[in-house]
Enzyme design. Structure first.
Site, PDB file in Angstrom:
ATOM      1  N   ASN A   9     -72.994 -32.820 -14.607  1.00  0.00           N
ATOM      2  CA  ASN A   9     -72.336 -31.739 -13.871  1.00  0.00           C
ATOM      3  C   ASN A   9     -73.436 -30.958 -13.163  1.00  0.00           C
ATOM      4  O   ASN A   9     -74.172 -30.215 -13.790  1.00  0.00           O
ATOM      5  CB  ASN A   9     -71.569 -30.847 -14.867  1.00  0.00           C
ATOM      6  CG  ASN A   9     -71.004 -29.606 -14.221  1.00  0.00           C
ATOM      7  OD1 ASN A   9     -71.027 -29.467 -12.988  1.00  0.00           O
ATOM      8  ND2 ASN A   9     -70.513 -28.685 -15.034  1.00  0.00           N
ATOM      9  N   TRP A  10     -73.513 -31.156 -11.861  1.00  0.00           N
ATOM     10  CA  TRP A  10     -74.627 -30.548 -11.100  1.00  0.00           C
ATOM     11  C   TRP A  10     -74.421 -29.050 -10.876  1.00  0.00           C
ATOM     12  O   TRP A  10     -75.315 -28.378 -10.399  1.00  0.00           O
ATOM     13  CB  TRP A  10     -74.775 -31.229  -9.743  1.00  0.00           C
ATOM     14  CG  TRP A  10     -75.190 -32.676  -9.802  1.00  0.00           C
ATOM     15  CD1 TRP A  10     -75.294 -33.477 -10.909  1.00  0.00           C
ATOM     16  CD2 TRP A  10     -75.541 -33.490  -8.688  1.00  0.00           C
ATOM     17  NE1 TRP A  10     -75.700 -34.740 -10.533  1.00  0.00           N
ATOM     18  CE2 TRP A  10     -75.860 -34.775  -9.181  1.00  0.00           C
ATOM     19  CE3 TRP A  10     -75.624 -33.271  -7.301  1.00  0.00           C
ATOM     20  CZ2 TRP A  10     -76.255 -35.827  -8.344  1.00  0.00           C
ATOM     21  CZ3 TRP A  10     -76.008 -34.309  -6.468  1.00  0.00           C
ATOM     22  CH2 TRP A  10     -76.325 -35.577  -6.990  1.00  0.00           C
ATOM     23  N   LYS A  11     -73.230 -28.559 -11.162  1.00  0.00           N
ATOM     24  CA  LYS A  11     -72.887 -27.142 -10.917  1.00  0.00           C
ATOM     25  C   LYS A  11     -73.254 -26.767  -9.458  1.00  0.00           C
ATOM     26  O   LYS A  11     -73.120 -27.616  -8.578  1.00  0.00           O
ATOM     27  CB  LYS A  11     -73.580 -26.254 -11.953  1.00  0.00           C
ATOM     28  CG  LYS A  11     -73.262 -26.725 -13.378  1.00  0.00           C
ATOM     29  CD  LYS A  11     -73.670 -25.766 -14.457  1.00  0.00           C
ATOM     30  CE  LYS A  11     -73.289 -26.350 -15.818  1.00  0.00           C
ATOM     31  NZ  LYS A  11     -73.624 -25.481 -16.932  1.00  0.00           N
ATOM     32  N   HIS A  95     -63.821 -25.834 -17.019  1.00  0.00           N
ATOM     33  CA  HIS A  95     -65.197 -25.557 -17.469  1.00  0.00           C
ATOM     34  C   HIS A  95     -65.322 -24.074 -17.841  1.00  0.00           C
ATOM     35  O   HIS A  95     -64.715 -23.218 -17.196  1.00  0.00           O
ATOM     36  CB  HIS A  95     -66.194 -25.915 -16.358  1.00  0.00           C
ATOM     37  CG  HIS A  95     -67.599 -25.926 -16.852  1.00  0.00           C
ATOM     38  ND1 HIS A  95     -68.325 -24.769 -17.025  1.00  0.00           N
ATOM     39  CD2 HIS A  95     -68.400 -26.938 -17.261  1.00  0.00           C
ATOM     40  CE1 HIS A  95     -69.514 -25.090 -17.512  1.00  0.00           C
ATOM     41  NE2 HIS A  95     -69.597 -26.391 -17.662  1.00  0.00           N
ATOM     42  N   GLU A  97     -67.495 -21.963 -17.277  1.00  0.00           N
ATOM     43  CA  GLU A  97     -67.938 -21.064 -16.184  1.00  0.00           C
ATOM     44  C   GLU A  97     -66.765 -20.716 -15.267  1.00  0.00           C
ATOM     45  O   GLU A  97     -66.712 -19.611 -14.721  1.00  0.00           O
ATOM     46  CB  GLU A  97     -69.099 -21.729 -15.421  1.00  0.00           C
ATOM     47  CG  GLU A  97     -70.371 -21.719 -16.264  1.00  0.00           C
ATOM     48  CD  GLU A  97     -71.324 -22.875 -16.029  1.00  0.00           C
ATOM     49  OE1 GLU A  97     -71.195 -23.573 -15.014  1.00  0.00           O
ATOM     50  OE2 GLU A  97     -72.206 -23.077 -16.897  1.00  0.00           O
ATOM     51  N   GLU A 167     -67.607 -28.084 -25.144  1.00  0.00           N
ATOM     52  CA  GLU A 167     -68.813 -27.404 -24.702  1.00  0.00           C
ATOM     53  C   GLU A 167     -68.853 -26.000 -25.304  1.00  0.00           C
ATOM     54  O   GLU A 167     -68.256 -25.073 -24.737  1.00  0.00           O
ATOM     55  CB  GLU A 167     -68.838 -27.305 -23.176  1.00  0.00           C
ATOM     56  CG  GLU A 167     -68.822 -28.643 -22.483  1.00  0.00           C
ATOM     57  CD  GLU A 167     -69.442 -28.569 -21.085  1.00  0.00           C
ATOM     58  OE1 GLU A 167     -70.351 -29.346 -20.827  1.00  0.00           O
ATOM     59  OE2 GLU A 167     -69.031 -27.710 -20.287  1.00  0.00           O
ATOM     60  N   GLY A 173     -76.698 -24.041 -21.136  1.00  0.00           N
ATOM     61  CA  GLY A 173     -77.805 -23.470 -20.372  1.00  0.00           C
ATOM     62  C   GLY A 173     -78.715 -22.574 -21.183  1.00  0.00           C
ATOM     63  O   GLY A 173     -79.534 -21.840 -20.631  1.00  0.00           O
ATOM     64  N   SER A 213     -76.758 -28.032 -23.429  1.00  0.00           N
ATOM     65  CA  SER A 213     -78.192 -28.288 -23.627  1.00  0.00           C
ATOM     66  C   SER A 213     -78.493 -29.705 -24.121  1.00  0.00           C
ATOM     67  O   SER A 213     -79.371 -29.899 -24.958  1.00  0.00           O
ATOM     68  CB  SER A 213     -78.792 -27.242 -24.570  1.00  0.00           C
ATOM     69  OG  SER A 213     -78.683 -25.945 -23.996  1.00  0.00           O
ATOM     70  N   GLY A 234     -75.585 -30.637 -17.988  1.00  0.00           N
ATOM     71  CA  GLY A 234     -75.807 -29.698 -16.886  1.00  0.00           C
ATOM     72  C   GLY A 234     -77.233 -29.809 -16.377  1.00  0.00           C
ATOM     73  O   GLY A 234     -77.578 -30.717 -15.616  1.00  0.00           O
ATOM     74  N   GLY A 235     -78.087 -28.901 -16.836  1.00  0.00           N
ATOM     75  CA  GLY A 235     -79.462 -28.799 -16.332  1.00  0.00           C
ATOM     76  C   GLY A 235     -80.214 -30.122 -16.263  1.00  0.00           C
ATOM     77  O   GLY A 235     -80.866 -30.422 -15.248  1.00  0.00           O
TER      78      GLY A 235
HETATM   79  P1  13P Z   1     -76.397 -27.478 -19.799  1.00  0.00           P
HETATM   80  O1  13P Z   1     -76.630 -28.953 -20.097  1.00  0.00           O
HETATM   81  O2  13P Z   1     -77.266 -26.964 -18.697  1.00  0.00           O
HETATM   82  O3  13P Z   1     -76.472 -26.664 -21.042  1.00  0.00           O
HETATM   83  O4  13P Z   1     -74.893 -27.356 -19.241  1.00  0.00           O
HETATM   84  C1  13P Z   1     -73.865 -27.947 -19.924  1.00  0.00           C
HETATM   85  C2  13P Z   1     -72.641 -27.887 -19.095  1.00  0.00           C
HETATM   86  O5  13P Z   1     -72.096 -26.820 -18.855  1.00  0.00           O
HETATM   87  C3  13P Z   1     -72.115 -29.147 -18.546  1.00  0.00           C
HETATM   88  O6  13P Z   1     -70.858 -28.977 -17.991  1.00  0.00           O
END
Ligand code: 13P
Length: 252
Positions: A9-11, A95, A97, A167, A173, A213, A234-235
């Protein structure tokens, strides 16, 4: 046997040029992998060019969000048929967020899941508790409420292509991964709920990803747990090296 899925997930990251570099790098690095499903979810602006690059490859394309209506006066929104037209096959819904910054309720998430399913795409339904909720011992009740609300009115057949991503908000993050035991405990709880609310066909077949993470060095221990069927990253999905290594470390 559930096939492992590693999803990135590149956000809100990557300009057009950066996205092209990343996707080309992943295609090169991961060309030989067949036993794990690989998915990237770039921002809307990169979907079309990503689709052109990964055509005929082992990498699938997904979107991070959608609107539930097919079309209409909803300035700034993107519908599922639009995502399908640029060859997305997966769409993330709910998600944390989106829930936190855009006030998405379980009801909205439910409408999105239905729209994704109705268009023949695969929903990735995200749920998870906040740190406060965990500390108040509310993890299981929060998960149950989110699961029940998100899957309202859906029947066993509707869940054929559904994927759930657990999640925990406190692990996103933050560099604080849930331990494999903490994650497994919630994953097996989700599977139990699916069996109670639907059937063992649903609970045995449905893939449940962990997100929060995930890094190359914690992937294997998470994936080795019985009820963890992959990762939503994510990251670490933003670099060719780290995402490719996560995929490789998830190989059996
Ligand atoms: P991180 O891997 O950056 O913690 O993010 C997880 C995430 O929200 C994937 O959707």
């Amino acid at each position: 046997m559930r096939k492992i899925l590693i999803a990135g997930n590149w956000k809100m990251h990557k300009t057009s040029q950066e996205a092209v570099e990343l996707i080309n790098g992943l295609k090169r690095e991961l060309a030989d992998i067949q036993t794990v499903d690989i998915l990237v979810c770039p921002p809307f602006t990169n979907l079309s060019e990503a689709a052109d690059i990964i055509i005929d490859s082992n990498i699938a394309l997904g979107a991070q969000n959608c609107h539930w209506e097919k079309e209409g006066a909803f300035t700034g929104e993107v519908s599922v048929p639009m995502l399908k037209s640029v060859r997305c096959t997966y769409v993330i819904a709910g998600h944390s967020e989106r829930r936190k910054y855009f006030a998405e309720s379980d009801e909205v998430v439910n409408k999105k899941i239905k729209a994704i399913k109705d268009a023949g795409l695969k929903p990735i339904f995200c749920l998870g508790e906040t740190l406060e909720e965990r500390e108040e011992n509310k993890t299981f009740s929060v998960i149950e409420t989110q699961l029940t609300g998100g899957l309202k009115d859906l029947k066993q057949d509707d869940l054929k292509d559904l994927i759930i991503a657990y999640e925990p908000v406190w692990a996103i993050g933050t560099g604080k991964t849930a331990t494999p035991q903490q994650a497994e405990e919630v994953h097996s709880f989700i599977r139990k709920l699916l069996k109670e609310k639907f059937s063992s066909i649903v609970s045995d077949g449905l893939r449940i990803l962990y997100g929060g993470s995930v890094k190359p060095d914690n992937t294997k221990d998470l994936i080795n747990k019985e009820d963890i069927d992959g990762a939503l990253v994510g990251g670490a999905s933003l670099k060719v090296d780290s995402f490719s290594q996560i995929v490789k470390n998830s190989l059996g």
